[in-house]
Design a protein around this motif. Structure first.
Motif, short mmCIF file in Angstrom:
data_model
loop_
_atom_site.label_atom_id
_atom_site.label_comp_id
_atom_site.label_asym_id
_atom_site.label_seq_id
_atom_site.Cartn_x
_atom_site.Cartn_y
_atom_site.Cartn_z
N ASP A 101 4.54 -12.58 -59.03
CA ASP A 101 5.07 -11.22 -59.09
C ASP A 101 5.26 -10.73 -60.52
N ALA A 102 4.64 -11.39 -61.48
CA ALA A 102 4.84 -11.07 -62.90
C ALA A 102 4.15 -9.77 -63.28
N TYR A 103 4.64 -9.18 -64.37
CA TYR A 103 4.03 -7.99 -64.96
C TYR A 103 3.34 -8.36 -66.28
N PHE A 104 2.22 -7.70 -66.53
CA PHE A 104 1.53 -7.74 -67.83
C PHE A 104 1.60 -6.32 -68.37
N ILE A 105 2.39 -6.11 -69.43
CA ILE A 105 2.66 -4.77 -69.94
C ILE A 105 2.01 -4.58 -71.31
N HIS A 106 1.40 -3.43 -71.48
CA HIS A 106 0.66 -3.11 -72.72
C HIS A 106 1.16 -1.81 -73.32
N ASN A 107 1.45 -1.84 -74.59
CA ASN A 107 1.70 -0.63 -75.38
C ASN A 107 0.94 -0.85 -76.67
N ASP A 108 -0.31 -0.39 -76.71
CA ASP A 108 -1.23 -0.91 -77.73
C ASP A 108 -2.28 0.13 -78.12
N TYR A 109 -2.91 -0.15 -79.27
CA TYR A 109 -4.12 0.57 -79.69
C TYR A 109 -5.29 0.06 -78.85
N ILE A 110 -5.92 0.97 -78.13
CA ILE A 110 -7.10 0.60 -77.34
C ILE A 110 -8.17 1.63 -77.66
N GLY A 142 -10.90 13.03 -72.29
CA GLY A 142 -10.37 11.79 -71.72
C GLY A 142 -10.12 10.72 -72.75
N GLU A 143 -10.47 11.00 -74.03
CA GLU A 143 -10.33 9.99 -75.07
C GLU A 143 -8.88 9.82 -75.51
N SER A 144 -8.48 8.57 -75.68
CA SER A 144 -7.15 8.25 -76.20
C SER A 144 -7.24 6.91 -76.92
N PHE A 145 -6.65 6.83 -78.10
CA PHE A 145 -6.66 5.57 -78.86
C PHE A 145 -5.50 4.66 -78.49
N PRO A 156 -10.59 -4.25 -79.28
CA PRO A 156 -9.73 -3.47 -78.38
C PRO A 156 -10.49 -2.78 -77.26
N GLN A 157 -11.77 -2.53 -77.48
CA GLN A 157 -12.57 -1.84 -76.47
C GLN A 157 -12.72 -2.64 -75.19
#
Length: 373
Positions: free
Chosen positions: A144-153, A263-266, A202-203
């Motif tokens: 039930d774990a979460y993988f959380i991202h707040n990152d440059y992509i 739709g682009e976001s870094f 990152p891509q």
């Protein structure tokens, strides 16, 4: 030149970025969460608290200290390669239940189903063997774990497409000279000197999350226009707050319009859980992709295929730091004796063109057999 790591920790905490502007951060938060709350408050609002977290590339430790102090995590294993940052983190953790591990995130190992949270906070874009690491993370996560991202992509090694770069420059040129930034297209060689891991792959983050995990929440911060203009722009950052706020609001409005149109976001905020029923073929596909990509990178001293030129692309060489004078690497599989990189039957040389005159260089991108010089 090594392209693994830079042992100088100062490269990771220098200058002012777009999210250091309070007014910009407020807009980012609203984009991500519907109102001006930061990501930790969003977790608390949704009653998300965790017993044992894994923090990827933890840096100087401020993120996990904040999570611990807010009661979001009770303990954490924090992996960081740089020993100076490990030392700083251990000094500042005091009596918090935080365990610092000096290790390369690409090769670290943990037992299965150990963590109920894995956090990528501005860390994933520094991971070279990202397919392997994400597959391992899936094993280390509880059910039930979460993988959380707040990152440059965003684009690999910040090698923006020609259209992205032109749009940034056009927007920058609408500002008065008082606030305008002198934009220079990111030089890959200098990036690899400063930090060889910066934006290395990152891509691959979102495709991997789609393959290996179930995404439950995904919002975009944007940045395709505003990030480069605001980041390291001391003239703007140090200006009168009222004037600065007006400029930031203007740039972020245009940035959002561009994001909605393209739709682009870094930058992204993503929450996901592991896909329980995962086909082994998907894992093998990603590992093979990684091995092939990094094998080519090893042959080219850490370079990748960043962008492609259009047929008869016109490269202007009479502007300081113009896109056309930047370091290009285009599809290749090996360095041949003549210095040409190639893949299959297509080749383009890297180049860096210096001219103080009005010269123009026309690059004609045609398919050629490998034996043609």
């Amino acid at each position: 030149m090594s392209y693994d790591y830079n042992d100088n920790a100062k490269v990771y905490y220098s200058g002012k970025y777009w999210n250091d502007y309070p007014e910009c951060l407020s807009i980012i938060n609203t984009r991500l969460f519907g109102k001006d709350i930061n990501w930790t408050d969003f977790l608390l609002k949704n009653n998300l608290k965790f017993n044992n977290a894994l923090i990827l590339n933890s840096g100087n430790g401020w993120v996990e200290r904040d999570l611990y102090d807010k009661g979001i995590i009770k303990s954490a294993d924090c992996v960081e390669y740089n020993q100076d940052l490990i030392n700083e983190s251990n000094t500042k953790k005091e009596d918090r239940n935080l365990n610092y591990i000096q290790h390369d995130i690409n090769t670290v190992e943990f037992e299965s189903e150990k963590f109920d949270l894995v956090l990528n906070f501005a860390a994933g874009h520094h991971i070279r063997y990202i397919e392997k690491v994400f597959i391992n993370i899936r094993k280390w996560m509880k059910l039930d774990a979460y993988f959380i991202h707040n990152d440059y992509i965003g684009p690999q090694r910040n090698q923006y497409t020609k259209q992205q770069w032109l749009n940034m420059n056009n927007m920058n040129n609408t500002l008065s000279i008082k606030f305008r930034k002198q934009l220079g297209y990111p030089d890959v060689i200098q990036m690899m000197i400063d930090d060889p891991t910066e934006a290395i792959n990152p891509q691959r983050i979102i495709p991997l999350l789609n393959d290996l995990f179930n995404i439950e929440y995904h919002t975009k911060s944007g940045g395709s226009l505003a990030y480069e203009i605001l980041t390291h722009n001391d003239k703007l950052f140090n200006s009168n707050v009222e004037e600065r706020t007006e400029i930031v609001n203007y740039l972020m409005k245009k940035d959002e319009e561009y994001m909605n149109k393209t739709g682009e976001s870094f930058f992204h905020f993503i929450m996901c859980r592991k896909n329980i029923e995962l086909d082994e073929d998907i894992i093998n596909k990603n590992i093979n992709m990684m091995n092939n990509r990094e094998k080519l990178a090893d042959k080219s001293y850490g370079h990748y295929c960043y962008n492609l030129l259009n047929h008869n692309d016109l490269i202007l060489c009479n502007e300081h730091n113009s896109y056309g004078k930047s370091f290009f690497v285009h599809g290749f599989s090996q360095i041949e004796s003549n210095g040409r990189w190639s893949i299959g039957d297509k080749s383009i040389i890297r180049f860096k063109y210096n001219s103080k005159g009005n010269d123009k260089l026309i690059i004609k991108c045609n398919t050629l057999p490998n034996y043609v010089l």
